[in-house]
Design a protein around this motif. Structure first.
Motif, mmCIF file in Angstrom:
data_model
loop_
_atom_site.group_PDB
_atom_site.id
_atom_site.type_symbol
_atom_site.label_atom_id
_atom_site.label_comp_id
_atom_site.label_asym_id
_atom_site.label_seq_id
_atom_site.Cartn_x
_atom_site.Cartn_y
_atom_site.Cartn_z
ATOM 1 N N GLY A 128 21.859 -18.075 15.279
ATOM 2 C CA GLY A 128 22.938 -18.619 14.721
ATOM 3 C C GLY A 128 23.308 -20.156 14.802
ATOM 4 N N LEU A 129 22.125 -21.153 15.203
ATOM 5 C CA LEU A 129 22.385 -22.266 15.155
ATOM 6 C C LEU A 129 21.934 -22.927 13.725
ATOM 7 C CD1 LEU A 129 20.802 -22.028 18.469
ATOM 8 C CD2 LEU A 129 22.169 -24.147 18.100
ATOM 9 N N GLN A 130 22.627 -24.079 13.552
ATOM 10 C CA GLN A 130 22.162 -24.809 12.087
ATOM 11 C C GLN A 130 21.940 -26.157 12.434
ATOM 12 O OE1 GLN A 130 25.882 -24.967 9.334
ATOM 13 N NE2 GLN A 130 26.565 -23.350 10.644
ATOM 14 N N PRO A 131 21.131 -26.867 11.425
ATOM 15 C CA PRO A 131 20.827 -28.342 11.874
ATOM 16 C C PRO A 131 22.094 -29.158 11.605
ATOM 17 C CG PRO A 131 19.288 -27.411 10.260
ATOM 18 C CD PRO A 131 20.442 -26.301 10.422
ATOM 19 N N ALA A 132 22.308 -29.975 12.746
ATOM 20 C CA ALA A 132 23.337 -30.907 12.687
ATOM 21 C C ALA A 132 23.370 -31.728 11.514
ATOM 22 C CB ALA A 132 23.321 -31.749 13.926
ATOM 23 N N PRO A 133 24.391 -32.649 10.957
ATOM 24 C CA PRO A 133 24.428 -33.510 9.813
ATOM 25 C C PRO A 133 23.274 -34.552 9.938
ATOM 26 C CG PRO A 133 26.747 -33.013 10.189
ATOM 27 C CD PRO A 133 25.795 -32.313 11.614
ATOM 28 N N ALA A 134 23.074 -35.093 11.204
ATOM 29 C CA ALA A 134 22.209 -36.028 11.597
ATOM 30 C C ALA A 134 21.690 -35.836 13.084
ATOM 31 C CB ALA A 134 22.766 -37.453 11.402
ATOM 32 N N SER A 135 20.514 -36.165 13.156
ATOM 33 C CA SER A 135 20.065 -36.064 14.759
ATOM 34 C C SER A 135 20.626 -37.322 15.387
ATOM 35 C CB SER A 135 18.531 -36.197 14.565
ATOM 36 O OG SER A 135 17.812 -35.059 14.453
ATOM 37 N N GLN A 136 21.176 -37.012 16.763
ATOM 38 C CA GLN A 136 21.819 -37.684 17.600
ATOM 39 C C GLN A 136 20.802 -38.698 18.478
ATOM 40 O OE1 GLN A 136 25.771 -35.529 18.201
ATOM 41 N NE2 GLN A 136 25.477 -37.254 19.231
ATOM 42 N N GLN A 137 19.697 -37.908 18.626
ATOM 43 C CA GLN A 137 18.565 -38.739 19.580
ATOM 44 C C GLN A 137 17.242 -38.497 18.696
ATOM 45 O OE1 GLN A 137 19.538 -40.177 22.181
ATOM 46 N NE2 GLN A 137 21.359 -38.992 22.366
ATOM 47 N N GLY A 179 7.789 -23.115 15.030
ATOM 48 C CA GLY A 179 8.723 -22.089 15.165
ATOM 49 C C GLY A 179 9.997 -22.165 15.585
ATOM 50 N N ALA A 180 10.356 -23.499 16.145
ATOM 51 C CA ALA A 180 11.389 -23.875 16.495
ATOM 52 C C ALA A 180 12.752 -23.377 15.655
ATOM 53 C CB ALA A 180 11.677 -25.012 17.130
ATOM 54 N N ALA A 181 12.682 -23.933 14.648
ATOM 55 C CA ALA A 181 13.706 -23.759 13.394
ATOM 56 C C ALA A 181 13.981 -22.377 13.172
ATOM 57 C CB ALA A 181 13.547 -24.433 12.217
ATOM 58 N N GLU A 182 12.896 -21.370 13.307
ATOM 59 C CA GLU A 182 13.215 -20.056 13.075
ATOM 60 C C GLU A 182 13.982 -19.480 14.024
ATOM 61 O OE1 GLU A 182 10.618 -15.945 11.763
ATOM 62 O OE2 GLU A 182 9.457 -17.800 12.176
ATOM 63 N N LEU A 183 13.488 -19.750 15.616
ATOM 64 C CA LEU A 183 14.133 -19.160 16.607
ATOM 65 C C LEU A 183 15.525 -19.763 16.633
ATOM 66 C CD1 LEU A 183 12.660 -19.338 20.122
ATOM 67 C CD2 LEU A 183 14.836 -20.198 19.824
ATOM 68 N N LEU A 184 15.897 -21.031 16.309
ATOM 69 C CA LEU A 184 17.388 -21.297 16.232
ATOM 70 C C LEU A 184 18.040 -20.870 15.258
ATOM 71 C CD1 LEU A 184 16.289 -25.054 17.059
ATOM 72 C CD2 LEU A 184 17.284 -23.462 18.762
ATOM 73 N N ARG A 185 17.620 -20.701 14.137
ATOM 74 C CA ARG A 185 18.509 -20.308 13.019
ATOM 75 C C ARG A 185 18.762 -18.715 13.317
ATOM 76 N NH1 ARG A 185 18.986 -23.481 8.667
ATOM 77 N NH2 ARG A 185 17.387 -25.027 8.360
ATOM 78 N N GLY A 186 17.925 -18.084 13.853
ATOM 79 C CA GLY A 186 17.898 -16.464 14.420
ATOM 80 C C GLY A 186 19.091 -16.292 15.454
ATOM 81 N N ASP A 240 23.570 -27.450 15.720
ATOM 82 C CA ASP A 240 24.822 -27.098 16.078
ATOM 83 C C ASP A 240 25.187 -25.401 16.300
ATOM 84 O OD1 ASP A 240 25.676 -29.751 15.970
ATOM 85 O OD2 ASP A 240 26.596 -29.489 14.041
ATOM 86 N N LEU A 241 25.817 -24.943 17.262
ATOM 87 C CA LEU A 241 26.076 -23.529 17.208
ATOM 88 C C LEU A 241 27.792 -23.412 17.019
ATOM 89 C CD1 LEU A 241 25.370 -20.633 17.928
ATOM 90 C CD2 LEU A 241 25.818 -21.043 20.360
ATOM 91 N N PRO A 242 28.255 -23.070 15.903
ATOM 92 C CA PRO A 242 29.726 -22.835 15.809
ATOM 93 C C PRO A 242 30.164 -21.989 16.745
ATOM 94 C CG PRO A 242 28.481 -22.749 13.771
ATOM 95 C CD PRO A 242 27.652 -22.723 14.880
ATOM 96 N N VAL A 243 31.516 -22.287 17.338
ATOM 97 C CA VAL A 243 32.140 -21.392 18.409
ATOM 98 C C VAL A 243 33.463 -21.143 17.574
ATOM 99 C CG1 VAL A 243 33.310 -21.346 20.480
ATOM 100 C CG2 VAL A 243 31.261 -22.272 20.352
ATOM 101 N N LYS A 244 34.307 -21.877 17.167
ATOM 102 C CA LYS A 244 35.286 -21.607 16.232
ATOM 103 C C LYS A 244 34.746 -21.909 14.667
ATOM 104 C CE LYS A 244 38.751 -23.304 19.107
ATOM 105 N NZ LYS A 244 39.881 -24.374 19.471
ATOM 106 N N LYS A 245 34.319 -20.674 14.135
ATOM 107 C CA LYS A 245 33.309 -20.695 12.929
ATOM 108 C C LYS A 245 34.481 -21.148 11.590
ATOM 109 C CE LYS A 245 30.250 -17.278 14.799
ATOM 110 N NZ LYS A 245 29.425 -15.911 14.561
ATOM 111 N N LEU A 246 35.391 -20.755 11.449
ATOM 112 C CA LEU A 246 36.152 -21.350 10.390
ATOM 113 C C LEU A 246 36.268 -22.646 10.357
ATOM 114 C CD1 LEU A 246 37.589 -20.510 7.616
ATOM 115 C CD2 LEU A 246 39.575 -19.904 9.187
ATOM 116 N N ARG A 247 36.815 -23.153 11.500
ATOM 117 C CA ARG A 247 37.111 -24.442 11.813
ATOM 118 C C ARG A 247 35.766 -25.455 11.408
ATOM 119 N NH1 ARG A 247 40.794 -27.209 16.400
ATOM 120 N NH2 ARG A 247 40.662 -29.224 15.818
#
Length: 309
Positions: free
Chosen positions: A97-106, A88-95, A287-294
């Motif tokens: 406003g987060l989205q998967p990063a291009p690649a996992s860092q860890q 359920g983590a993906a649903e919680l995070l998308r809810g 990722d959680l965009p703060v400056k969404k357009l950029r």
């Protein structure tokens, strides 16, 4: 488990590199986040964080991270909320406003060896060859020692260079690992374990300690002594020392999924799994965009670049 990348020692190390660190906490939550540069601009990144005891605590941590990002002009917040698990983590995070990063860092998947049982039971969970090497390698003249002397990091660096030439990979820079040693080894937050044959080093492993977990971070050996398999009893020695120190877990730091035989970590995954640990999966990097357009422009540019490649 307390993840080393969320400890004060790691914050001190990041600051020793000249990076700005944000640390905040509240009821049931805390985070350590580092300002980093990205093609989009500045990023506030919480490696294996934030730490939160509930969904409500996670929301409070995320709000504080967003506030920190706005205060320093960051384009987005990057997190790895390992405490959420995967169900359920993906649903919680998308809810939120987060989205998967291009690649996992860890790593998204790791192998954890639990040290709370008697160490004889820890050994019993390993493959027989591992136990036998640990118990008998001294008969071949191999001994083990640990060091908190930053100068000894040169031993590991030399072996990493050998491994890089043999396998064609690029290790972290000597400057980076030397700074790790200077910042973390004198305080005991990092320890170098060294296997020696008749007094000369043949393998080395660097581990990081949090309050309850030792993380197996970097290891390499001398090619000319590969047949001794000293890396196996060296890792068991690292575990036995962690047990003696009162730690509860050893994190073997990243394994490949069983259904990915082509994964770049597949080779040393078999090695790590031979120590009888349990797998633990994480939600990955988000990722959680703060400056969404950029942020949107950055994502479009990245996708276009990937298509051209």
């Amino acid at each position: 488990m307390e993840y080393f990348l969320q400890t004060q020692a790691w914050a001190d190390f990041q600051e020793s590199l000249g990076r700005r660190v944000h640390q905040r906490s509240g009821q049931g939550w805390s985070f350590l986040a580092v300002e980093e540069k990205n093609p989009a601009g500045k990023v506030v990144y919480a490696p294996y964080g934030p730490v939160a005891s509930s969904a409500e605590a996670f929301d409070a941590a995320l709000a504080a991270l967003t506030d920190a990002a706005r205060s320093c002009g960051a384009v987005f917040v990057r997190i790895e909320p390992v405490g959420l698990g995967t169900a359920g983590a993906a649903e919680l995070l998308r809810g939120r406003g987060l989205q998967p990063a291009p690649a996992s860092q860890q790593p998204e998947l790791s192998s954890i060896v639990d040290l709370e049982p008697d160490f004889k039971e820890v050994l019993a969970r390993m493959k027989p060859v591992n136990r036998n090497l640990y118990r008998n390698i001294h008969k071949k003249g191999v001994t083990f020692r640990k060091s908190q002397d930053p100068e000894d990091i040169r031993i590991l660096l030399n072996f990493l260079h050998m491994t890089a030439r043999r396998n064609g990979f690029k290790p972290q820079s000597d400057d980076y690992l030397s700074q790790v040693a200077r910042s973390l080894m004198p305080s005991g937050a990092a320890t170098l374990f060294i296997a020696e044959l008749h007094g000369g080093p043949i393998a080395a492993a660097l581990a990081y300690d949090s309050a309850d977990t030792r993380t197996y971070a970097h290891a390499a050996l001398d090619d000319s002594h590969r047949k001794l398999s000293a890396g196996i009893p060296l890792l068991v020695t690292l575990m036995a020392d962690a047990k003696d120190k009162g730690l509860k877990h050893v994190d073997l730091w990243g394994v490949a999924p069983d259904d990915r035989p082509d994964h770049k970590w597949a080779g040393f995954t078999a090695f790590k799994k031979s120590f009888g640990g349990r797998e633990i999966a994480y939600p990955g990097t988000w990722d959680l965009p703060v400056k969404k357009l950029r942020y949107r422009t950055y994502q479009l540019a990245r996708r276009l670049r990937d298509k051209l490649r």
